[in-house]
Design a protein around this motif. Sequence first.
Motif, short mmCIF file in Angstrom:
data_model
loop_
_atom_site.label_atom_id
_atom_site.label_comp_id
_atom_site.label_asym_id
_atom_site.label_seq_id
_atom_site.Cartn_x
_atom_site.Cartn_y
_atom_site.Cartn_z
N LEU A 79 -0.23 18.96 -42.90
CA LEU A 79 -0.46 17.64 -43.48
C LEU A 79 -0.64 16.59 -42.39
O LEU A 79 -1.56 15.77 -42.44
CB LEU A 79 0.69 17.25 -44.40
N GLU A 80 0.23 16.62 -41.39
CA GLU A 80 0.15 15.64 -40.30
C GLU A 80 -1.12 15.84 -39.48
O GLU A 80 -1.78 14.85 -39.08
CB GLU A 80 1.37 15.75 -39.40
N ARG A 81 -1.52 17.08 -39.25
CA ARG A 81 -2.75 17.33 -38.50
C ARG A 81 -3.97 16.83 -39.27
O ARG A 81 -4.93 16.30 -38.68
CB ARG A 81 -2.90 18.82 -38.18
N GLN A 82 -3.94 17.01 -40.58
CA GLN A 82 -5.03 16.50 -41.43
C GLN A 82 -5.12 14.99 -41.31
O GLN A 82 -6.22 14.43 -41.16
CB GLN A 82 -4.78 16.92 -42.88
N MET A 83 -3.96 14.32 -41.34
CA MET A 83 -3.94 12.87 -41.23
C MET A 83 -4.40 12.42 -39.84
O MET A 83 -5.11 11.42 -39.70
CB MET A 83 -2.53 12.33 -41.52
N GLU A 84 -4.01 13.15 -38.81
CA GLU A 84 -4.43 12.81 -37.45
C GLU A 84 -5.94 12.90 -37.30
O GLU A 84 -6.56 12.08 -36.61
CB GLU A 84 -3.74 13.73 -36.45
N ARG A 85 -6.54 13.91 -37.93
CA ARG A 85 -8.00 14.04 -37.86
C ARG A 85 -8.68 12.87 -38.57
O ARG A 85 -9.72 12.37 -38.10
CB ARG A 85 -8.44 15.37 -38.49
N LEU A 86 -8.10 12.41 -39.68
CA LEU A 86 -8.66 11.25 -40.38
C LEU A 86 -8.53 9.99 -39.53
O LEU A 86 -9.45 9.16 -39.47
CB LEU A 86 -7.94 11.06 -41.72
N ARG A 87 -7.39 9.84 -38.86
CA ARG A 87 -7.20 8.67 -37.98
C ARG A 87 -8.23 8.67 -36.85
O ARG A 87 -8.79 7.62 -36.51
CB ARG A 87 -5.79 8.68 -37.41
N ALA A 88 -8.43 9.85 -36.27
CA ALA A 88 -9.39 9.97 -35.16
C ALA A 88 -10.80 9.63 -35.63
O ALA A 88 -11.57 8.96 -34.93
CB ALA A 88 -9.34 11.37 -34.57
N TYR A 89 -11.16 10.09 -36.83
CA TYR A 89 -12.48 9.80 -37.40
C TYR A 89 -12.64 8.30 -37.61
O TYR A 89 -13.69 7.73 -37.27
CB TYR A 89 -12.64 10.54 -38.71
N ALA A 90 -11.61 7.66 -38.18
CA ALA A 90 -11.67 6.22 -38.44
C ALA A 90 -11.82 5.45 -37.13
O ALA A 90 -12.60 4.49 -37.05
CB ALA A 90 -10.42 5.77 -39.18
N GLN A 91 -11.10 5.86 -36.11
CA GLN A 91 -11.18 5.19 -34.81
C GLN A 91 -12.58 5.35 -34.20
O GLN A 91 -13.14 4.40 -33.65
CB GLN A 91 -10.13 5.76 -33.85
N GLU A 92 -13.13 6.55 -34.32
CA GLU A 92 -14.47 6.81 -33.78
C GLU A 92 -15.52 5.94 -34.47
O GLU A 92 -16.48 5.48 -33.84
CB GLU A 92 -14.80 8.29 -33.95
N LYS A 93 -15.34 5.72 -35.77
CA LYS A 93 -16.30 4.93 -36.54
C LYS A 93 -16.06 3.42 -36.42
O LYS A 93 -16.88 2.62 -36.89
CB LYS A 93 -16.22 5.32 -38.02
N GLY A 94 -14.95 3.05 -35.81
CA GLY A 94 -14.64 1.63 -35.68
C GLY A 94 -14.04 1.02 -36.93
O GLY A 94 -14.07 -0.20 -37.11
N TYR A 95 -13.48 1.86 -37.81
CA TYR A 95 -12.86 1.36 -39.03
C TYR A 95 -11.44 0.85 -38.74
O TYR A 95 -10.79 1.31 -37.80
CB TYR A 95 -12.77 2.47 -40.08
#
Length: 215
Positions: A79-95
């Motif tokens: 669960l935490e790894r899934q959330m970390e991947r979402l955080r990384a995606y958001a950061q990459e997109k500038g969200y």
Amino acid sequence: MELLSIGEAAKRLGVHPNRLRAWEKQGLIKPVRLPSGQRRYPVEEINRILGTGGIKAEPDAVALYARVSTKKQADAGNLERQMERLRAYAQEKGYRVVAEYSDVASGLNQNRRGLERMLKAAERGEFKKLLIEYPDRLARFGYTYLERHLKYCGVEIEITSQKEPEDAHTELVQDLLAIVTSFSARLYGARGGRKVQQGFWELIRDAEETQEGQI
């Protein structure tokens, strides 16, 4: 002075009534309170908002939603790894991440605390995008209805990965087993449901062994 009910005002503005309540708390809209305590919105106030293009969450405001089916998966860090991947995606997109929601529950379960909190926040207009790894994280069935409701709230779902994780097959089997067991128990009783469940697992094992033998 013409006054509108919260439903009428929300319809004119094209938003969910809960968003009007959120705007009131933020001081962005001022309803009139009747002696009964009910809200009424002056038409002039509605026209003012329409004339300024509406009150909207910042376009880069996003929420994250992650889900795993079992506590075992959560304890293993999935669960935490899934959330970390979402955080990384958001950061990459500038969200700008304004909220994170998660559940440890089957995708068939509609009474998920994290899902409910996320939907209420969407109705209040707190974010513009919802990031999920793939559709089954949000719901095993009924995804289209959730997507439609979120769109009505002004929220777009953004899927960050089309490739399902390795344990997705296991989750699907578990969900299918839950459906088969539930219907079998209703048709044949608890004992009959267990027999059908056992037979279902045997069919799955036979299919997997056949597939492995063909590789």
